[in-house]
Design a protein around this motif. Structure first.
Motif, PDB file in Angstrom:
ATOM      1  N   SER A   4       0.808  -1.223   0.000  1.00 43.64           N
ATOM      2  CA  SER A   4       0.000   0.000   0.000  1.00 43.64           C
ATOM      3  C   SER A   4       0.840   1.270   0.000  1.00 43.64           C
ATOM      4  O   SER A   4       0.286   2.367  -0.031  1.00 43.64           O
ATOM      5  N   GLY A   5       2.173   1.135   0.061  1.00 43.68           N
ATOM      6  CA  GLY A   5       3.037   2.314   0.073  1.00 43.68           C
ATOM      7  C   GLY A   5       3.280   2.872   1.458  1.00 43.68           C
ATOM      8  O   GLY A   5       3.654   4.043   1.602  1.00 43.68           O
ATOM      9  N   ASP A   6       3.094   2.046   2.508  1.00 42.11           N
ATOM     10  CA  ASP A   6       3.312   2.471   3.887  1.00 42.11           C
ATOM     11  C   ASP A   6       4.716   2.090   4.350  1.00 42.11           C
ATOM     12  O   ASP A   6       5.302   1.121   3.874  1.00 42.11           O
ATOM     13  N   HIS A   7       5.222   2.836   5.333  1.00 44.35           N
ATOM     14  CA  HIS A   7       6.401   2.411   6.072  1.00 44.35           C
ATOM     15  C   HIS A   7       5.937   1.663   7.318  1.00 44.35           C
ATOM     16  O   HIS A   7       5.218   2.208   8.153  1.00 44.35           O
ATOM     17  N   ILE A  24       2.574   0.579  11.883  1.00 41.65           N
ATOM     18  CA  ILE A  24       2.727   1.413  10.694  1.00 41.65           C
ATOM     19  C   ILE A  24       3.291   2.754  11.128  1.00 41.65           C
ATOM     20  O   ILE A  24       2.675   3.485  11.892  1.00 41.65           O
ATOM     21  N   VAL A  25       4.497   3.065  10.646  1.00 44.40           N
ATOM     22  CA  VAL A  25       5.145   4.332  10.984  1.00 44.40           C
ATOM     23  C   VAL A  25       4.488   5.483  10.231  1.00 44.40           C
ATOM     24  O   VAL A  25       4.209   6.541  10.805  1.00 44.40           O
ATOM     25  N   ALA A  26       4.244   5.283   8.939  1.00 46.63           N
ATOM     26  CA  ALA A  26       3.657   6.336   8.111  1.00 46.63           C
ATOM     27  C   ALA A  26       2.841   5.698   6.994  1.00 46.63           C
ATOM     28  O   ALA A  26       3.342   4.839   6.266  1.00 46.63           O
ATOM     29  N   ARG A  27       1.585   6.124   6.866  1.00 44.19           N
ATOM     30  CA  ARG A  27       0.682   5.571   5.852  1.00 44.19           C
ATOM     31  C   ARG A  27       0.722   6.386   4.565  1.00 44.19           C
ATOM     32  O   ARG A  27       0.847   7.609   4.591  1.00 44.19           O
ATOM     33  N   GLY A  28       0.589   5.664   3.452  1.00 48.21           N
ATOM     34  CA  GLY A  28       0.385   6.319   2.169  1.00 48.21           C
ATOM     35  C   GLY A  28       1.499   7.226   1.714  1.00 48.21           C
ATOM     36  O   GLY A  28       1.244   8.254   1.083  1.00 48.21           O
ATOM     37  N   LEU A  29       2.749   6.834   1.987  1.00 46.60           N
ATOM     38  CA  LEU A  29       3.872   7.666   1.549  1.00 46.60           C
ATOM     39  C   LEU A  29       4.030   7.654   0.038  1.00 46.60           C
ATOM     40  O   LEU A  29       4.396   8.663  -0.573  1.00 46.60           O
ATOM     41  N   TYR A  30       3.766   6.513  -0.585  1.00 46.70           N
ATOM     42  CA  TYR A  30       4.014   6.325  -2.008  1.00 46.70           C
ATOM     43  C   TYR A  30       2.794   5.692  -2.670  1.00 46.70           C
ATOM     44  O   TYR A  30       1.970   5.071  -1.995  1.00 46.70           O
ATOM     45  N   PRO A  31       2.676   5.807  -3.991  1.00 50.95           N
ATOM     46  CA  PRO A  31       1.597   5.115  -4.691  1.00 50.95           C
ATOM     47  C   PRO A  31       1.717   3.601  -4.464  1.00 50.95           C
ATOM     48  O   PRO A  31       2.820   3.062  -4.453  1.00 50.95           O
ATOM     49  N   PRO A  32       0.603   2.914  -4.281  1.00 52.65           N
ATOM     50  CA  PRO A  32       0.648   1.471  -4.010  1.00 52.65           C
ATOM     51  C   PRO A  32       1.418   0.700  -5.079  1.00 52.65           C
ATOM     52  O   PRO A  32       1.243   0.916  -6.280  1.00 52.65           O
ATOM     53  N   GLY A  33       2.309  -0.172  -4.616  1.00 51.76           N
ATOM     54  CA  GLY A  33       3.021  -1.082  -5.499  1.00 51.76           C
ATOM     55  C   GLY A  33       4.090  -0.486  -6.364  1.00 51.76           C
ATOM     56  O   GLY A  33       4.614  -1.170  -7.253  1.00 51.76           O
ATOM     57  N   GLN A  34       4.495   0.770  -6.126  1.00 52.17           N
ATOM     58  CA  GLN A  34       5.433   1.427  -7.027  1.00 52.17           C
ATOM     59  C   GLN A  34       6.891   1.326  -6.590  1.00 52.17           C
ATOM     60  O   GLN A  34       7.792   1.300  -7.425  1.00 52.17           O
ATOM     61  N   VAL A  35       7.148   1.279  -5.281  1.00 54.76           N
ATOM     62  CA  VAL A  35       8.534   1.265  -4.806  1.00 54.76           C
ATOM     63  C   VAL A  35       9.134  -0.120  -5.004  1.00 54.76           C
ATOM     64  O   VAL A  35       8.568  -1.120  -4.583  1.00 54.76           O
ATOM     65  N   ARG A  36      10.297  -0.168  -5.651  1.00 59.20           N
ATOM     66  CA  ARG A  36      10.966  -1.459  -5.846  1.00 59.20           C
ATOM     67  C   ARG A  36      12.272  -1.566  -5.071  1.00 59.20           C
ATOM     68  O   ARG A  36      12.747  -2.685  -4.823  1.00 59.20           O
ATOM     69  N   LEU A  37      12.872  -0.437  -4.649  1.00 61.33           N
ATOM     70  CA  LEU A  37      14.078  -0.447  -3.834  1.00 61.33           C
ATOM     71  C   LEU A  37      14.013   0.673  -2.806  1.00 61.33           C
ATOM     72  O   LEU A  37      13.492   1.760  -3.094  1.00 61.33           O
ATOM     73  N   HIS A  53      12.175  11.545   9.585  1.00 54.81           N
ATOM     74  CA  HIS A  53      12.607  10.364   8.833  1.00 54.81           C
ATOM     75  C   HIS A  53      13.041  10.817   7.443  1.00 54.81           C
ATOM     76  O   HIS A  53      12.411  11.695   6.842  1.00 54.81           O
ATOM     77  N   ARG A  54      14.068  10.174   6.916  1.00 50.95           N
ATOM     78  CA  ARG A  54      14.458  10.488   5.540  1.00 50.95           C
ATOM     79  C   ARG A  54      15.271   9.347   4.943  1.00 50.95           C
ATOM     80  O   ARG A  54      15.928   8.589   5.658  1.00 50.95           O
ATOM     81  N   GLY A  55      15.211   9.237   3.621  1.00 55.78           N
ATOM     82  CA  GLY A  55      15.957   8.221   2.899  1.00 55.78           C
ATOM     83  C   GLY A  55      15.467   8.120   1.468  1.00 55.78           C
ATOM     84  O   GLY A  55      14.359   8.581   1.141  1.00 55.78           O
ATOM     85  N   PRO A  56      16.259   7.512   0.588  1.00 51.72           N
ATOM     86  CA  PRO A  56      15.900   7.424  -0.827  1.00 51.72           C
ATOM     87  C   PRO A  56      15.162   6.133  -1.164  1.00 51.72           C
ATOM     88  O   PRO A  56      15.349   5.094  -0.516  1.00 51.72           O
ATOM     89  N   VAL A  57      14.317   6.209  -2.174  1.00 53.33           N
ATOM     90  CA  VAL A  57      13.661   5.039  -2.741  1.00 53.33           C
ATOM     91  C   VAL A  57      13.756   5.134  -4.261  1.00 53.33           C
ATOM     92  O   VAL A  57      14.010   6.204  -4.823  1.00 53.33           O
ATOM     93  N   ILE A  58      13.547   3.985  -4.916  1.00 54.35           N
ATOM     94  CA  ILE A  58      13.471   3.958  -6.376  1.00 54.35           C
ATOM     95  C   ILE A  58      12.109   3.420  -6.768  1.00 54.35           C
ATOM     96  O   ILE A  58      11.717   2.323  -6.341  1.00 54.35           O
ATOM     97  N   MET A  59      11.393   4.202  -7.543  1.00 51.55           N
ATOM     98  CA  MET A  59      10.108   3.791  -8.107  1.00 51.55           C
ATOM     99  C   MET A  59      10.278   3.678  -9.613  1.00 51.55           C
ATOM    100  O   MET A  59      10.524   4.682 -10.290  1.00 51.55           O
ATOM    101  N   GLY A  60      10.196   2.444 -10.112  1.00 47.65           N
ATOM    102  CA  GLY A  60      10.430   2.237 -11.538  1.00 47.65           C
ATOM    103  C   GLY A  60      11.853   2.586 -11.907  1.00 47.65           C
ATOM    104  O   GLY A  60      12.804   2.006 -11.393  1.00 47.65           O
ATOM    105  N   SER A  61      12.016   3.580 -12.765  1.00 43.97           N
ATOM    106  CA  SER A  61      13.349   3.995 -13.204  1.00 43.97           C
ATOM    107  C   SER A  61      13.830   5.268 -12.517  1.00 43.97           C
ATOM    108  O   SER A  61      14.907   5.768 -12.837  1.00 43.97           O
ATOM    109  N   THR A  62      13.066   5.789 -11.558  1.00 46.81           N
ATOM    110  CA  THR A  62      13.349   7.100 -10.983  1.00 46.81           C
ATOM    111  C   THR A  62      13.635   7.007  -9.490  1.00 46.81           C
ATOM    112  O   THR A  62      12.945   6.286  -8.767  1.00 46.81           O
ATOM    113  N   MET A  63      14.666   7.734  -9.043  1.00 44.38           N
ATOM    114  CA  MET A  63      14.962   7.836  -7.617  1.00 44.38           C
ATOM    115  C   MET A  63      14.261   9.053  -7.025  1.00 44.38           C
ATOM    116  O   MET A  63      14.140  10.099  -7.673  1.00 44.38           O
TER     117      MET A  63
END
Length: 265
Positions: A4-7, A24-37, A53-63
Motif C-alpha cells: 500500500s506504500g506504507d512504512h 505502521i510508521v507512516a501511511r500512504g507515503l508512495y503510490p501502491p506497489g510502485q517502490v521497488r528499492l 525520517h528520511r531516505g531514498p527510494v526507487i520507483m520504476g526507473s526514478t529515484m
C-alpha cells in the motif's frame, strides 16, 4: 515497505525469533506497489515537532528522496516530501546507504549495484536541505550478488554481507579513500545454502550483528547472530525461524540518530 506504500516497522528480539513490536510508521507515503528499492531510512528527534525520517527510494526507473515527520504514533506523516532525484535507475538492483555519525564527522555514502555487476559508491551531501550525489568509485565483479546489507562502518570503510545466486555468502570491505576503482576486499564466509534469501536486513547487537534473511518466495524469514567478520571463520548462529509471513515488496533497516552499526570487522 507495504504494498500500500506504507512504512512499517518491526522490532525483533535479539534472543529469540519473535517480534516485540509491529506498527505502521507512516501511511500512504508512495503510490501502491510502485517502490521497488529502498535504502536505509534514517530517523532522529522524537520530541517537539516530532521524529524526522528520511531516505531514498526507487520507483520504476526514478529515484526519489523522502522526508517526513511523525509525532503521535498514529501512522500519520506530516511535512511529507517525496522529491524527484532523476531517472536512469532501472539498471540498478540494490540500494543502500551508510550514515556514519560521530562528534566530528557526519558522512552519508550510498551504494547501488548495477545489473552488469558493477557496484557504485556515491557521496551524499546537502545544501538548503536538498541532497546531491557524486559518484566516488566503483568496483566490478558483483554480477552474482542476490542481496546485500551493511554490517560494519568506520570513518574509512564500510563492510557489506552479500548472498550470491550460487548460495555462497561473502563479505565485501569497501574503503572510502583511493581512486575511482574501489580496492574492495572480498572474502567468502560460507560455501552454500544462502541462495534462498532475496532480502537481507541487519542491525547491531552488542559486538555482533543481527541478520534477518528473507525468502519472499515462501514468505519465510530466519534470524541469525553474526559475529566478527573473518572470512570462513566468521561465527554465524541461527536463532530461529520468524513467525508470520514475509512477503512485503521491499525490506530495509530503520537507523536511529546514533551510529548504530558496529565499528570494524
Amino acid at each position: 515497505m507495504t504494498a500500500s506504500g506504507d512504512h512499517r516497522q518491526q522490532v525483533i528480539s535479539p534472543d529469540k525469533a519473535v517480534v516485540l513490536d509491529d506498527w505502521i510508521v507512516a501511511r500512504g507515503l508512495y503510490p501502491p506497489g510502485q517502490v521497488r528499492l529502498s535504502a536505509t531510512i534514517w530517523f532522529a528527534g522524537g520530541s517537539g515537532a516530532g521524529t524526522d525520517h528520511r531516505g531514498p527510494v526507487i520507483m520504476g526507473s526514478t529515484m526519489y528522496d523522502t522526508s517526513y515527520l511523525t509525532k503521535d504514533g498514529s501512522g500519520n506523516a506530516t511535512q511529507k516530501q517525496v522529491t524527484r532525484v532523476g531517472p536512469g535507475w532501472q539498471v540498478y538492483r540494490t540500494l543502500d546507504r551508510s550514515t556514519y555519525v560521530t562528534a566530528t564527522q557526519h558522512r552519508e555514502t550510498e551504494y547501488s549495484l548495477h545489473n552488469d555487476g558493477t557496484l557504485y559508491r556515491r557521496n551524499v551531501t546537502y545544501k538548503n536541505g536538498v541532497a546531491s550525489r557524486q559518484i566516488t568509485g566503483w568496483q566490478s565483479g558483483y554480477r552474482g550478488v542476490k542481496a546485500m546489507t551493511l554490517i560494519s562502518q568506520t570513518a574509512t570503510y564500510d563492510t557489506f554481507l552479500m548472498t550470491l545466486t550460487s548460495g555462497k555468502l561473502y563479505t565485501a570491505r569497501l574503503p572510502l579513500a583511493g581512486g575511482h576503482i574501489i580496492p574492495g576486499v572480498v572474502k567468502q564466509v560460507r560455501n552454500g545454502t544462502w541462495q534462498g534469501f532475496e532480502s537481507l536486513v541487519s542491525a547491531p547487537c552488542g559486538f555482533d550483528t543481527l541478520l534477518l534473511g528473507i525468502d519472499r518466495d515462501t514468505g519465510s524469514a530466519y534470524l541469525y547472530d553474526v559475529g566478527h567478520a573473518n572470512g570462513a571463520a566468521t561465527p554465524i548462529r541461527m536463532i530461529g525461524k520468524m513467525p508470520g509471513t514475509y512477503k512485503d515488496p521491499v525490506y530495509f533497516h530503520f537507523q536511529g540518530d546514533t551510529n548504530e552499526h558496529p565499528s570494524g570487522d
